[in-house]
Design a protein around this motif. Sequence first.
Motif, mmCIF file in Angstrom:
data_model
loop_
_atom_site.group_PDB
_atom_site.id
_atom_site.type_symbol
_atom_site.label_atom_id
_atom_site.label_comp_id
_atom_site.label_asym_id
_atom_site.label_seq_id
_atom_site.Cartn_x
_atom_site.Cartn_y
_atom_site.Cartn_z
ATOM 1 N N ILE A 140 0.863 -1.187 0.000
ATOM 2 C CA ILE A 140 0.000 0.000 0.000
ATOM 3 C C ILE A 140 0.891 1.226 0.000
ATOM 4 C CG2 ILE A 140 -1.786 1.256 1.266
ATOM 5 C CD1 ILE A 140 -2.747 -1.386 2.371
ATOM 6 N N SER A 141 0.823 1.947 -1.100
ATOM 7 C CA SER A 141 1.702 3.114 -1.268
ATOM 8 C C SER A 141 1.073 4.403 -0.780
ATOM 9 C CB SER A 141 2.099 3.258 -2.736
ATOM 10 O OG SER A 141 0.935 3.357 -3.550
ATOM 11 N N ASP A 142 -0.232 4.444 -0.699
ATOM 12 C CA ASP A 142 -0.873 5.700 -0.296
ATOM 13 C C ASP A 142 -2.278 5.396 0.224
ATOM 14 O OD1 ASP A 142 -1.246 8.351 0.177
ATOM 15 O OD2 ASP A 142 -1.533 8.941 -1.920
ATOM 16 N N THR A 143 -2.780 6.310 1.027
ATOM 17 C CA THR A 143 -4.147 6.209 1.549
ATOM 18 C C THR A 143 -4.865 7.521 1.288
ATOM 19 O OG1 THR A 143 -3.473 6.961 3.741
ATOM 20 C CG2 THR A 143 -3.495 4.578 3.357
ATOM 21 N N LYS A 148 -1.877 3.454 10.820
ATOM 22 C CA LYS A 148 -1.807 2.166 11.512
ATOM 23 C C LYS A 148 -2.495 1.087 10.683
ATOM 24 C CE LYS A 148 -2.842 -0.045 15.948
ATOM 25 N NZ LYS A 148 -3.411 -1.225 15.323
ATOM 26 N N ARG A 149 -3.664 1.416 10.112
ATOM 27 C CA ARG A 149 -4.359 0.447 9.272
ATOM 28 C C ARG A 149 -3.531 0.113 8.037
ATOM 29 N NH1 ARG A 149 -9.624 -0.930 8.604
ATOM 30 N NH2 ARG A 149 -9.579 -1.102 10.866
ATOM 31 N N LYS A 150 -2.879 1.106 7.464
ATOM 32 C CA LYS A 150 -2.003 0.883 6.308
ATOM 33 C C LYS A 150 -0.888 -0.088 6.667
ATOM 34 C CE LYS A 150 1.315 3.397 3.407
ATOM 35 N NZ LYS A 150 1.868 4.746 3.109
ATOM 36 N N LYS A 151 -0.300 0.081 7.843
ATOM 37 C CA LYS A 151 0.784 -0.803 8.282
ATOM 38 C C LYS A 151 0.279 -2.229 8.467
ATOM 39 C CE LYS A 151 4.226 -1.290 11.960
ATOM 40 N NZ LYS A 151 4.760 -0.705 13.221
ATOM 41 N N ASP A 152 -0.913 -2.369 9.083
ATOM 42 C CA ASP A 152 -1.464 -3.712 9.306
ATOM 43 C C ASP A 152 -1.812 -4.397 7.985
ATOM 44 O OD1 ASP A 152 -1.215 -3.231 11.991
ATOM 45 O OD2 ASP A 152 -3.307 -2.599 12.262
ATOM 46 N N LEU A 153 -2.394 -3.658 7.050
ATOM 47 C CA LEU A 153 -2.746 -4.259 5.772
ATOM 48 C C LEU A 153 -1.511 -4.623 4.953
ATOM 49 C CD1 LEU A 153 -5.841 -2.108 4.709
ATOM 50 C CD2 LEU A 153 -5.827 -4.425 5.642
#
Length: 957
Positions: free
Chosen positions: A565-568, A641-646
């Motif tokens: 995941i590169s961006d949110t 944090k969600r980005k890190k978990d995913l």
Amino acid sequence: MLAETSLSIWGWGSLGVVLFLVTFGPFAIFYFAFYILCFVGGGFVVTLLFGKTNSEKYLEQCEHSFLPPTSAGIFKCTEEMKCEARPIKIDRRLTGANIIDEPLQQVIQFSLRDYVQYWYYTLSDDESFLLEIRQALQNALIQFSTRSKEMDWQPYFTTRLVDDFATHLRVFRKAQQRITEKDDQMKGTAEDLVYTFFKVEVEMEKEVCRDLVCTSPKDEEGFLRDLCEVLLYLLLPPGDFQNKIMRYFVREILARGILLPLINQLSDPDYINQYVIWMIRDSNCNYEAFMNVIKLSDNVGELEVVSDKAGEELQYLRSLDTAGDDINTIKNQINSLLYVVKVCDSRIQRLQSGKEIDTVKLAANFGKLCTVPLDNILVDNVALQFFMDYMQQTGGQAHLFFWMTVEGYRVTAQQQLEVLLSRQRDGKHQTNQTKGLLRAAAVGIYEQYLSEKASPRVNIDDSLVAKLAETLNHEEPTPEIFDDIQRKVYELMLRDERFYPSFKQNALYVRMLAELDMLKDPSFRGSDDGEGESFNGSPTSSINLSLDDLSNVSSDESAQLHAYISDTGVCNDHGKTYALYAITVHRRNSTSEEIWKTYRRYSDFHDFHMRITEQFENLASILKLPGKKTFNNMDREFLEKRKKDLNAYLQLLLNPEMMKASPALAHCVYDFLENKAYSKGKGDFARKMDTFVNPLRNSMRNVSNAVKSLPESLAEGMTKMSDNMGKMSERFGQDIKQSFFKVPPLMQKTDSDPEHCRVAAQLDDNVDDNIPLRVMLLLMDEVFDLKERNQWLRRNIKNLLQQLIRATYGDTINRKIVDHVDSMTSPEQVADAVKRFRDAFWPNGILAETVPRRQKDIRMRTRVAGKTKLLEIMPDELKHIIGAETTRKGILRVFEMFQHTQLNKRMVYVFLEGFLETLFPQYKFHELFSKLHSRSEQMQRYKQRLQSTQAPSLQKR
């Protein structure tokens, strides 16, 4: 003497002329002529004016002198007329509900103003005539309102209205089939379809054909005039109806001023398409649905406008001056638009050249087809239908039915034994009844398929059959008693060239792939003349990998896939805020490297996780997806944090060790990471429903439905066996019958062909289900043409749909329908409908002008948008039940039915006739409509054909 006289005349004349010219000049002659002309003209004008004045005086004198004197009575009449007329008191109450009466009074006022007053005031200032017309209209509305309150509208809205629509759809479907059967290569025109439609209608209705009313404007106006006159006879007082002048005025206002414009608007396909889009306005257009519309369209106009619009967007994107990250986005958009143009052009080329456009027939000519394992076929309702059809063709249906019955027996036996154990713990002993029931069921399966008397008999090793017979005679039955024979039957179906291997080469297999949505779409490559055709659904290699490419990747050990995941970001869609994650995907192999981006929501991750953990049970303990959590304002810390978990979830998912341990997992992962709209599987509702509609879920997923809806031959044999269970407990006997054998009848058997009668004629009053629910199921049957399926799947689908509806609404489905009808006919809803009618015809109190017909390209784009919207809202649960291809065809058939003005008019008139027959049941409106439509040419030809066919039989008698 004469010569001298003539000479003297000429001499004196010449002398006079010379003296005149010398005295008055050379132009004197012109002045003299002008003076003479003025004298003559003035005398003529004076004479004309004098004569006109004298003539008028003379005529006036003659009029007074020759006419007889008037009598004294005329003067008295004129004096009475000059007296002030007594005002007519009009009661403004119409329906008894003020919220309805107010807009209705405005409609009456606007109608009189725009259709009567504008010309009446040029003739007279007397208001009494207008008041009489208003009073007549109000009397008619009062009678109509009173009659409506006395009627029970629930049967009409729950049965008659749905039946009329379903029958209309059946006539349309049969008309399409007849045109297709005439010539598969030549596509029938719209005129041919309309002609065939009304031909089928008269064959089905047998007494009525509405072709003249729907195709001839003159006959339509005459029909409406006659109908309005009948209604005025029923609604007006006798004195008002006998007043011909007022009756004709009211009739024309109703027929030409209100009904005819309303029917024309409701019958306009463009208006219907706009209304469909408005109704589904909260749903965004889906890429997959849009591409399906293009690939399935057989209308060149639709494809041309889409191609032109895509070309305009291409020109705009190419004119942009961008750099950085935006250029990648624009390139992806350009590639997508180029693919759209390519699909449209290839489809147009096929339609114009007369080549095959059916996806299933095209796929049969190509060898690149997906392979569906037999295990998956046996646990999927849709796939099992086609495999069952093939097994019946080859004579191997006994093997398949045996396998299905054993699966059902195993699970049912497990359930009954569990119930038995629980009852024993509670102190209730029913060991003999339960085991006797299971033994009877096992013996019935043996007698049906394995004994010497079985027909057809499952061909299996005699030693295994003898061992099973010994076990049945001397041991207690267990859930695993048939496992050895079932395993042999499965291996036989898998390896015998007559069964599964040949099934993969059969046309039924291609149709199965289409229903499972696993067929790729035809596209053109290479030359413009259509040579070098391929079967590929991939727009570009960087945007959308084809299924073959994915298969190659999964089998190529050198290929590596990396994603992160590169961006949110935060998106807002119709007031709903959610997080969006941009996933960068790198794919490398020994010869090339590809990079693309795809976008997913957390709900997509959650659905993907549920799918793979259901399919690969060993992953449930390894993969852990971060749980759902609601948060306000999309907190950036939470997103990070969600980005890190995913990201950790993706790295674990793409671990080479895990991919090797589960090779089939690669297909699911690649599908999830493709740069396209993610196609979700079953939603949460469907997963919850599985425990209800699939009692055999623990062992074989969907095959339990097959057990509950056995084929007729099997069901009859098993029912005979179950009838001997008289000593069993009633409850346990009913449980096994319901889960095993009982198939509720769907329709009564009639001597006439059900395809040539109305849909509601197939209802069986002996069925315990409620009428509204059964009519709705019959409508589903008609929309998706389930009669083309085998009876096993048809009953299975009926049961599933019925259970799905009941699981949603419980046992109150009929009450839900009735409550909805009550709300539709409530004063608030009626008042809202009257207000919408008023605002549509008189916006801001002014008569609306005739809306100009929209341009063809705009209408075509609206058609494409309407189709896309309908396909987009198609629930995935429905596709899983009856198949993706059947669902698409059914929805598009309904949409296509609304694209013909004449057919839409027929449906509107059918609804109107049904409404009046319900409102006035004692006046025999059905016979009246038969007489009004009796001049139909189709009706006359049908009667002639009927007489010609009956004549030989009468002669024989």
